[in-house]
Write a protein that holds these residues in place. Structure first.
Motif, PDB file in Angstrom:
ATOM      1  N   THR C 182       0.837  -1.218   0.000  1.00  0.00           N
ATOM      2  CA  THR C 182       0.000   0.000   0.000  1.00  0.00           C
ATOM      3  C   THR C 182       0.864   1.258   0.000  1.00  0.00           C
ATOM      4  O   THR C 182       0.529   2.227  -0.676  1.00  0.00           O
ATOM      5  CB  THR C 182      -0.957   0.072   1.214  1.00  0.00           C
ATOM      6  N   LEU C 183       1.974   1.214   0.734  1.00  0.00           N
ATOM      7  CA  LEU C 183       2.834   2.390   0.776  1.00  0.00           C
ATOM      8  C   LEU C 183       3.338   2.740  -0.628  1.00  0.00           C
ATOM      9  O   LEU C 183       3.320   3.906  -1.040  1.00  0.00           O
ATOM     10  CB  LEU C 183       4.010   2.153   1.731  1.00  0.00           C
ATOM     11  N   VAL C 184       3.753   1.703  -1.362  1.00  0.00           N
ATOM     12  CA  VAL C 184       4.280   1.954  -2.703  1.00  0.00           C
ATOM     13  C   VAL C 184       3.175   2.515  -3.612  1.00  0.00           C
ATOM     14  O   VAL C 184       3.375   3.496  -4.323  1.00  0.00           O
ATOM     15  CB  VAL C 184       4.895   0.669  -3.296  1.00  0.00           C
ATOM     16  N   PHE C 185       1.984   1.908  -3.545  1.00  0.00           N
ATOM     17  CA  PHE C 185       0.873   2.430  -4.349  1.00  0.00           C
ATOM     18  C   PHE C 185       0.544   3.872  -3.970  1.00  0.00           C
ATOM     19  O   PHE C 185       0.268   4.712  -4.823  1.00  0.00           O
ATOM     20  CB  PHE C 185      -0.367   1.549  -4.173  1.00  0.00           C
ATOM     21  N   LEU C 192       1.996  10.551  -9.345  1.00  0.00           N
ATOM     22  CA  LEU C 192       1.327  10.692 -10.641  1.00  0.00           C
ATOM     23  C   LEU C 192       0.317  11.840 -10.624  1.00  0.00           C
ATOM     24  O   LEU C 192       0.225  12.611 -11.579  1.00  0.00           O
ATOM     25  CB  LEU C 192       0.625   9.382 -11.033  1.00  0.00           C
ATOM     26  N   VAL C 193      -0.410  11.974  -9.512  1.00  0.00           N
ATOM     27  CA  VAL C 193      -1.387  13.060  -9.437  1.00  0.00           C
ATOM     28  C   VAL C 193      -0.668  14.402  -9.383  1.00  0.00           C
ATOM     29  O   VAL C 193      -1.112  15.394  -9.978  1.00  0.00           O
ATOM     30  CB  VAL C 193      -2.320  12.875  -8.221  1.00  0.00           C
ATOM     31  N   TRP C 194       0.481  14.407  -8.713  1.00  0.00           N
ATOM     32  CA  TRP C 194       1.275  15.629  -8.654  1.00  0.00           C
ATOM     33  C   TRP C 194       1.739  16.017 -10.071  1.00  0.00           C
ATOM     34  O   TRP C 194       1.681  17.173 -10.460  1.00  0.00           O
ATOM     35  CB  TRP C 194       2.468  15.371  -7.729  1.00  0.00           C
ATOM     36  N   LEU C 195       2.137  15.022 -10.846  1.00  0.00           N
ATOM     37  CA  LEU C 195       2.517  15.282 -12.234  1.00  0.00           C
ATOM     38  C   LEU C 195       1.307  15.762 -13.041  1.00  0.00           C
ATOM     39  O   LEU C 195       1.409  16.705 -13.827  1.00  0.00           O
ATOM     40  CB  LEU C 195       3.072  14.014 -12.889  1.00  0.00           C
ATOM     41  N   LEU C 196       0.180  15.091 -12.821  1.00  0.00           N
ATOM     42  CA  LEU C 196      -1.043  15.457 -13.542  1.00  0.00           C
ATOM     43  C   LEU C 196      -1.389  16.923 -13.293  1.00  0.00           C
ATOM     44  O   LEU C 196      -1.721  17.670 -14.206  1.00  0.00           O
ATOM     45  CB  LEU C 196      -2.202  14.556 -13.077  1.00  0.00           C
ATOM     46  N   ASN C 197      -1.248  17.319 -12.042  1.00  0.00           N
ATOM     47  CA  ASN C 197      -1.564  18.683 -11.637  1.00  0.00           C
ATOM     48  C   ASN C 197      -0.775  19.708 -12.449  1.00  0.00           C
ATOM     49  O   ASN C 197      -1.231  20.805 -12.719  1.00  0.00           O
ATOM     50  CB  ASN C 197      -1.252  18.829 -10.145  1.00  0.00           C
ATOM     51  N   ARG C 198       0.431  19.326 -12.818  1.00  0.00           N
ATOM     52  CA  ARG C 198       1.297  20.252 -13.547  1.00  0.00           C
ATOM     53  C   ARG C 198       1.334  20.008 -15.046  1.00  0.00           C
ATOM     54  O   ARG C 198       2.115  20.630 -15.753  1.00  0.00           O
ATOM     55  CB  ARG C 198       2.725  20.110 -13.011  1.00  0.00           C
ATOM     56  N   SER C 199       0.558  19.055 -15.513  1.00  0.00           N
ATOM     57  CA  SER C 199       0.644  18.710 -16.928  1.00  0.00           C
ATOM     58  C   SER C 199      -0.348  19.540 -17.734  1.00  0.00           C
ATOM     59  O   SER C 199      -1.187  20.247 -17.180  1.00  0.00           O
ATOM     60  CB  SER C 199       0.309  17.232 -17.104  1.00  0.00           C
ATOM     61  N   LYS C 200      -0.243  19.409 -19.040  1.00  0.00           N
ATOM     62  CA  LYS C 200      -1.191  20.096 -19.919  1.00  0.00           C
ATOM     63  C   LYS C 200      -2.607  19.618 -19.608  1.00  0.00           C
ATOM     64  O   LYS C 200      -3.544  20.399 -19.539  1.00  0.00           O
ATOM     65  CB  LYS C 200      -0.851  19.783 -21.382  1.00  0.00           C
ATOM     66  N   LEU C 201      -2.730  18.296 -19.408  1.00  0.00           N
ATOM     67  CA  LEU C 201      -4.033  17.733 -19.065  1.00  0.00           C
ATOM     68  C   LEU C 201      -4.585  18.387 -17.798  1.00  0.00           C
ATOM     69  O   LEU C 201      -5.757  18.745 -17.718  1.00  0.00           O
ATOM     70  CB  LEU C 201      -3.887  16.219 -18.887  1.00  0.00           C
ATOM     71  N   GLY C 202      -3.699  18.554 -16.802  1.00  0.00           N
ATOM     72  CA  GLY C 202      -4.121  19.163 -15.541  1.00  0.00           C
ATOM     73  C   GLY C 202      -4.634  20.589 -15.751  1.00  0.00           C
ATOM     74  O   GLY C 202      -5.667  20.967 -15.213  1.00  0.00           O
ATOM     75  N   TYR C 203      -3.915  21.364 -16.550  1.00  0.00           N
ATOM     76  CA  TYR C 203      -4.363  22.727 -16.845  1.00  0.00           C
ATOM     77  C   TYR C 203      -5.756  22.719 -17.459  1.00  0.00           C
ATOM     78  O   TYR C 203      -6.625  23.496 -17.108  1.00  0.00           O
ATOM     79  CB  TYR C 203      -3.394  23.400 -17.822  1.00  0.00           C
ATOM     80  N   ARG C 204      -5.941  21.795 -18.402  1.00  0.00           N
ATOM     81  CA  ARG C 204      -7.235  21.762 -19.098  1.00  0.00           C
ATOM     82  C   ARG C 204      -8.345  21.336 -18.143  1.00  0.00           C
ATOM     83  O   ARG C 204      -9.430  21.917 -18.148  1.00  0.00           O
ATOM     84  CB  ARG C 204      -7.159  20.795 -20.281  1.00  0.00           C
TER      85      ARG C 204
END
Lengths: 288, 241, 340
Positions: C182-185, C192-204
């Protein structure tokens, strides 16, 4: 399958549907006033049923006599809820409003479990009991009586909203809060009144249900789901719509259960909801 | 000059009320076209119809040679039509820079490139020092610039501006007007809805006048100011008010 | 040139994303501490508690991605938890397929179901969407309660396998393995969510959340991205169901497709702070210990004392701190501290 069985199902559906209608009317009234869905509505119903149960258990008051007491209790609870919670989240986002009423639902249900335990209870030997037979169709007196009382309460609600001065003020606030304020209608009082009436509706429905239904902390869950469906069907905020929608749901539930498989009753009603909102998002009777 | 946009017989009614009926006009490449009309004349509805936010009942919108009638708003944006809204719609919980980056991402695939482009446009609208402020913290005038910047970031050939000077404080109006003229200088064709008659007469090459959903005039500012129907429409509203 | 272009030049030299050194160090220490923790004090209860916190943080993050990034409020997120649990459990029970692969199957099925649900629901806004998800969530429970192939209401009992713990993803002697899984997940999901937040997808997505009309005027295909957000959210939820199934080894409709789970993930997110990636961690760290401790002190289901506290806390949060506990943390420790 004889025609009697189908008629039986339709009649039971209509009788139950009238109860759904009154519960939905309360939900719809509150929504129409302040665009808040009371996710604790089913739990308010459960409280009304427990109130009726305890009046009988502790004081020996029969459900038909404890109705006014339960109405008063629930109306006060409504005003309290508005004053201490709803009033403060009126300008919040929809998510916060959903969350607050869900929080209320969780609290009420958990308190009921804590104080009343999860046991199933029934009121034994109420004044109204038994059933009669017409052309092979059986109708229970408690069910029939409950539906009549709910229909009567519904008519009173309708007359109140459309014919009295306060009711008109309520409607004015529901249509345009600012305009009503300019006309000197205090919206805050109207909201409190809305909550009092909304919970009085479940008080009536709850009292009548406890004549023949099990009383337990989770009892409100399915009723509230049906009420959401009824309100969406009838159009959010439309009280008349919820009457017809409530009856439709009652019939769909019991006839669907008869024709297909009774264990999927919930699903037929949900399917109706999804079909309606996807095809006609404003509800059958709703204005857009 | 060639036509950038052609609108033919565009019509839309809402429950029996004709918000737009048979509107026809064209926009030349590089010009500023002013749209005027009293409240409820159908100006904003016209913008919504052109940009695909409202479906038309009848008529056509042609951008260059492409029929864009009733296609999705995002596709219309990608074809080079940007717009601002009368009722401002900033991404309130995001910074000015983040707002504009969203626009820039339409054409730029790389986030860093999009960021740099967004910064240039923010500089263009004179808000560079506010780039890290949240949209909800900006003044109305600044938010109008934000919307403009956001739309500009999508590289529009045609920009529809809904009341750039509406609701802002008097002192900030000249700056906004100057900005519109700067757009024209940069080769962007502008259609602007405007209530301030003086401004519209000054900056427009041509003016489209609407009243009660109908086109009552489509002419140069000079001719418009002498058009009896336009004068009536405006005097009419003054009387009513 | 003039002053303005100097400012522009400076702006262009700013990094795309700020990293707060202090918070990075703190995160590093905490992560290291969590990895070493079982060696320091391997108390069974503490490991169980931490594991539940991680698991619920991920589940709430799944909900938060949907609500916080695209503005859609789901009241039926247990669907994807249940699908995850049943996918790994069913394929292991019937075909001896390792639960590790079961997790992937669960993610895939969840994504597919999210697509099927998401597309017709696009027309629904606000309350209509929320209530529809509530009803669909309960429908899944009703269907699984009556579906003989997956054990109907009795559910599935995952067959005990003591020979190959890693292959069967069952650890009977020592629960520490579950803790690390669970820790690894948990860490992967948050990264991944942190990356999403900063990605183009996140902006959109955030543009759609804040103002969907403006987003579509900026070339964003709103419906498409809403469905994408729904699918991503579902894919985050599913593995938690699978891991939970392997942990308790009993999968039934009431502990997986339960409306309580759907509501819990919402409460945790709102408690912590919706739309903030730390919100679910904070909410989970507050609410989960309440229920675990009340279970110890009051026994059994804790006589629902935990729920009473949850409910009251949530109402208080809604009234006094609608942006969640995270808003109590000074801004400098969050992000973008260089500003202003």
């Amino acid at each position: 399958m004889t025609s009697q069985v189908i008629i039986q199902a339709i009649i039971s559906g209509i009788l139950m549907g009238l109860i759904y209608a009154l519960i939905a009317a309360g939900l719809s009234l509150i929504f129409g006033l302040m665009e808040i869905v009371n996710f604790a509505h089913g739990d308010h119903l459960m409280l009304s049923m427990f109130s009726t149960f305890w009046f009988w258990m502790l004081f020996g008051i029969d459900p038909i006599f404890s109705i006014p007491l339960t109405i008063i209790l629930m109306a006060f609870l409504g005003v309290f809820t508005h004053y201490f919670i709803i009033r403060k989240i009126l300008n919040s986002t929809m998510l916060i409003q959903i969350c607050a009423t869900f929080g209320l639902a969780v609290t009420i249900r958990a308190l009921a479990q804590f104080f009343f335990t999860p046991d199933f209870r029934t009121i034994k030997n109420p004044i109204i009991q038994g059933k009669f037979e017409v052309y092979g169709v059986f109708i229970g007196y408690p069910q029939l009586f409950a539906s009549f009382v709910c229909l009567f309460a519904f008519i009173l609600l309708y007359l109140f909203v459309t014919k009295t001065e306060t009711g008109t003020a309520l409607q004015a606030t529901s249509q345009d809060r600012q305009a009503a304020e300019i006309l000197g209608i205090p919206s805050n009082k109207m909201f409190a009144l809305g909550w009092a009436i909304g919970l009085s509706c479940v008080a009536v429905a709850g009292s009548m249900l406890s004549n023949y239904y099990y009383v337990f902390p989770d009892v409100g869950v399915n009723f509230s789901l049906f009420a959401f469906v009824a309100v969406a069907l009838g159009g959010f905020g439309s009280i008349n719509g919820s009457l017809i929608a409530g009856v439709i749901i009652g019939i769909v539930e019991s006839v669907g259960g008869l024709l297909i498989d009774p264990s999927y009753k919930l699903l037929y009603v949900f399917a109706v909801y999804l079909l309606v909102v996807i095809l006609r998002p404003q509800g059958i009777f709703g204005r857009y | 000059m060639s036509n950038l946009l052609k609108v033919e017989n565009l019509s839309r009614s809402f429950g029996g009320i004709h918000a737009n009926s048979d509107i026809t006009f064209d926009v030349n490449e590089g010009e500023i076209l002013g749209v005027i009309g009293p409240n409820g004349a159908g100006k904003s509805t016209l913008f919504d119809l052109i940009t695909g936010f409202t479906k038309s009942d009848k008529g056509q919108v042609i951008l260059r040679d492409k029929n864009i009638t009733n296609i999705r708003p995002d596709l219309i944006c990608r074809l080079g039509v940007g717009r601002t809204f009368q009722k401002l719609k900033p991404f309130a919980d995001q910074t000015l820079l983040e707002n504009v980056i969203v626009g820039a991402l339409v054409k730029e695939k790389n986030l860093k490139v999009a960021r740099d482009k967004a910064l240039e446009i923010i500089d263009f609208v004179d808000l560079i020092e506010k780039r890290h402020h949240y949209a909800k913290e900006l003044s109305t005038g600044q938010r109008k610039r934000l919307e403009l910047a956001r739309a500009l970031a999508t590289d529009p050939k045609l920009l529809l501006m809904d009341e750039v000077t509406g609701g802002v404080d008097q002192r900030t109006i000249p700056g906004l007007v100057e900005l519109v003229l700067k757009l024209k200088k940069n080769g962007i064709t502008v259609v602007t809805i405007e209530h301030n008659m003086k401004i519209i007469m000054d900056i427009s090459d041509r003016i489209l006048a609407l009243n009660q959903g109908k086109r009552i005039a489509f002419d140069t500012p000079k001719n418009i100011s002498q058009n009896t129907q336009v004068i009536d429409a405006y005097l009419g509203t003054v009387d009513a008010a | 040139m003039n002053l303005i272009s100097k400012e522009l030049l400076q702006a262009k030299n700013e990094p795309l994303n700020y990293f707060n050194k202090n918070s990075l160090i703190i995160i590093g220490i905490v992560v290291l501490g969590l990895f070493l923790y079982p060696f320091i004090s391997p108390s069974k209860f503490a490991l169980h508690l931490l594991m539940m916190i991680f698991m619920h943080a991920v589940m709430s993050q799944s909900w938060n991605v949907l609500a916080g990034f695209s503005g859609q409020i789901s009241l039926g997120h247990a669907i994807f938890f249940g699908i995850g649990a049943y996918a790994s459990g069913y394929f292991y029970t019937k075909f001896q397929i390792t639960p590790w692969f079961g997790i992937i199957i669960g993610i895939a099925i969840s994504a597919f179901i999210a697509l099927l649900i998401g597309v017709p629901m696009l027309r629904l806004k606000g309350h209509y969407f929320a209530i529809a998800t509530l009803l669909i969530g309960i429908s899944f429970q009703v269907i699984f309660q009556r579906w003989p192939e997956v054990g109907a209401s009795a559910g599935l009992y995952v067959p005990i396998n003591r020979d190959s713990p890693w292959l069967s993803m069952q650890f009977h002697k020592n629960k520490v393995a579950y803790y690390y899984i669970t820790l690894v997940f948990f860490i992967i999901t948050f990264f991944l969510v942190w990356l999403l937040n900063r990605s183009k997808l996140g902006y959109r997505l955030k543009a759609i959340r804040d103002q969907s009309e403006a987003a579509s005027s900026l070339g964003i295909h709103v419906s498409k991205y809403k469905v994408i957000a729904f699918i991503i959210s579902a894919m985050i939820m599913a593995p938690m169901g699978s891991i939970y199934a392997q942990y308790v080894l009993i999968i039934d409709p009431n502990n997986t497709f339960s409306a309580d789970i759907s509501i819990l993930v919402l409460l945790i997110s709102v408690m912590g702070g919706v739309g903030n990636i730390w919100g679910p961690i904070i909410g989970s760290s507050i609410l989960i210990p309440i229920s675990e401790f009340s279970r110890i002190y009051f026994g059994g289901t804790g006589r629902s004392i935990d729920l009473i506290i949850y409910g009251i806390l949530i109402i208080l949060i809604c009234i006094f701190r609608p942006s969640g506990i995270v808003s109590l943390i000074p801004r400098s420790f969050r992000e973008r501290e260089k500003v202003k």
